[in-house]
Design an enzyme around this catalytic site. Structure first.
Site, PDB file in Angstrom:
ATOM      1  N   ASN A 193      -5.069   2.297 -13.744  1.00  0.00           N
ATOM      2  CA  ASN A 193      -4.210   1.296 -13.099  1.00  0.00           C
ATOM      3  C   ASN A 193      -2.755   1.714 -13.289  1.00  0.00           C
ATOM      4  OD1 ASN A 193      -3.454  -1.283 -11.954  1.00  0.00           O
ATOM      5  ND2 ASN A 193      -2.977  -1.979 -14.027  1.00  0.00           N
ATOM      6  N   HIS A 205       1.005  -0.072 -13.813  1.00  0.00           N
ATOM      7  CA  HIS A 205       1.677  -1.346 -14.069  1.00  0.00           C
ATOM      8  C   HIS A 205       3.182  -1.103 -14.017  1.00  0.00           C
ATOM      9  CE1 HIS A 205       1.964  -5.456 -15.512  1.00  0.00           C
ATOM     10  NE2 HIS A 205       3.014  -5.035 -16.201  1.00  0.00           N
ATOM     11  N   GLY A 244       0.785  -1.237   0.000  1.00  0.00           N
ATOM     12  CA  GLY A 244       0.000   0.000   0.000  1.00  0.00           C
ATOM     13  C   GLY A 244       0.815   1.284   0.000  1.00  0.00           C
ATOM     14  N   SER A 245       2.078   1.215  -0.425  1.00  0.00           N
ATOM     15  CA  SER A 245       2.870   2.458  -0.440  1.00  0.00           C
ATOM     16  C   SER A 245       2.282   3.450  -1.451  1.00  0.00           C
ATOM     17  CB  SER A 245       4.344   2.179  -0.741  1.00  0.00           C
ATOM     18  OG  SER A 245       4.507   1.639  -2.030  1.00  0.00           O
TER      19      SER A 245
END
Ligand code: GRF
Length: 196
Positions: A109, A111, A18-19
């Site tokens: 998102n 990636h 969760g950084s």
């Protein structure tokens, strides 16, 4: 009753440390774009992102694989929190098609490679960095993209690259990628969705 001043409410979906989620939460608190992270959605009870959300006072919800397969529980949670935009930040679960449809153009998102290289099924987290090192790629990077029904296939918004040293391990590459993510991800979200 005091009305919330933020027009836009972001849900960050994360499955791990969760950084990125924390960085995004902090960015939108520090920069007034009319948006805030109003919800963290997680599918892993052991994920570090849950502690981070709690420490930062952001509501979070833990949903099961089955919840995601069926789709209506996540959709209900998003509606309950008035979510207008979705950010996938290391979320290792397919997003129900109904959510992609109802948030079309409002879901992004990140990636950890330069798509289309090292994307697609099975290419996530350390697998990506291991493949980059095995292929002796001289350069890798990050891709921020819109989310479509195709895995890692939505329209690309932004890419940033970094050199891979011949001596770099997958762990070294991961560290470089995290630096790029911390530097660019929140700003690109803000510029994509909340330009004023
Ligand atoms: C990031 O490298 C992201 O690009 C990938 O998963 C990782 C999540 O890291 N999709 P964290 O949980 O935000 O620390």
């Amino acid at each position: 009753m005091e009305l919330s001043k933020t027009r836009y409410k972001i849900a960050v979906f994360a499955s791990g440390n969760g950084s990125n989620a924390e960085n995004i939460i902090r960015y939108f608190r520090a920069n007034d774009c009319g948006a805030e992270v109003a919800l963290v959605v997680c599918n892993n009870p052991k994920a570090g992102v849950l502690e981070r959300a709690q420490a930062l006072g952001v509501p979070y919800v833990l949903l099961s694989r089955e919840d995601f397969r069926l789709g209506d529980v996540p959709a209900r949670e998003l509606a309950l929190h008035g979510i207008t935009h979705i950010v996938l930040a290391g979320f290792l679960q397919m997003i129900p098609g109904s959510i992609i449809t109802s948030f079309r153009g409002k879901i992004v998102n990140i990636h950890p490679s330069l798509l289309p290289k090292f994307g697609g099924k099975g290419m996530y987290g350390h697998h990506v960095h291991e493949a980059v090192v095995a292929a002796r790629e001289p350069v890798t990077g990050i891709t921020i993209h819109h989310v479509s029904e195709e895995c890692d296939g939505g329209r690309i918004i932004f890419q940033a690259s970094v050199e891979v040293d011949p001596a770099d391990t997958a762990r070294d590459v991961e560290t470089k990628i995290h630096q790029l993510e911390q530097e660019h991800f929140p700003r690109v979200i803000a510029e994509t969705f909340f330009k004023r």
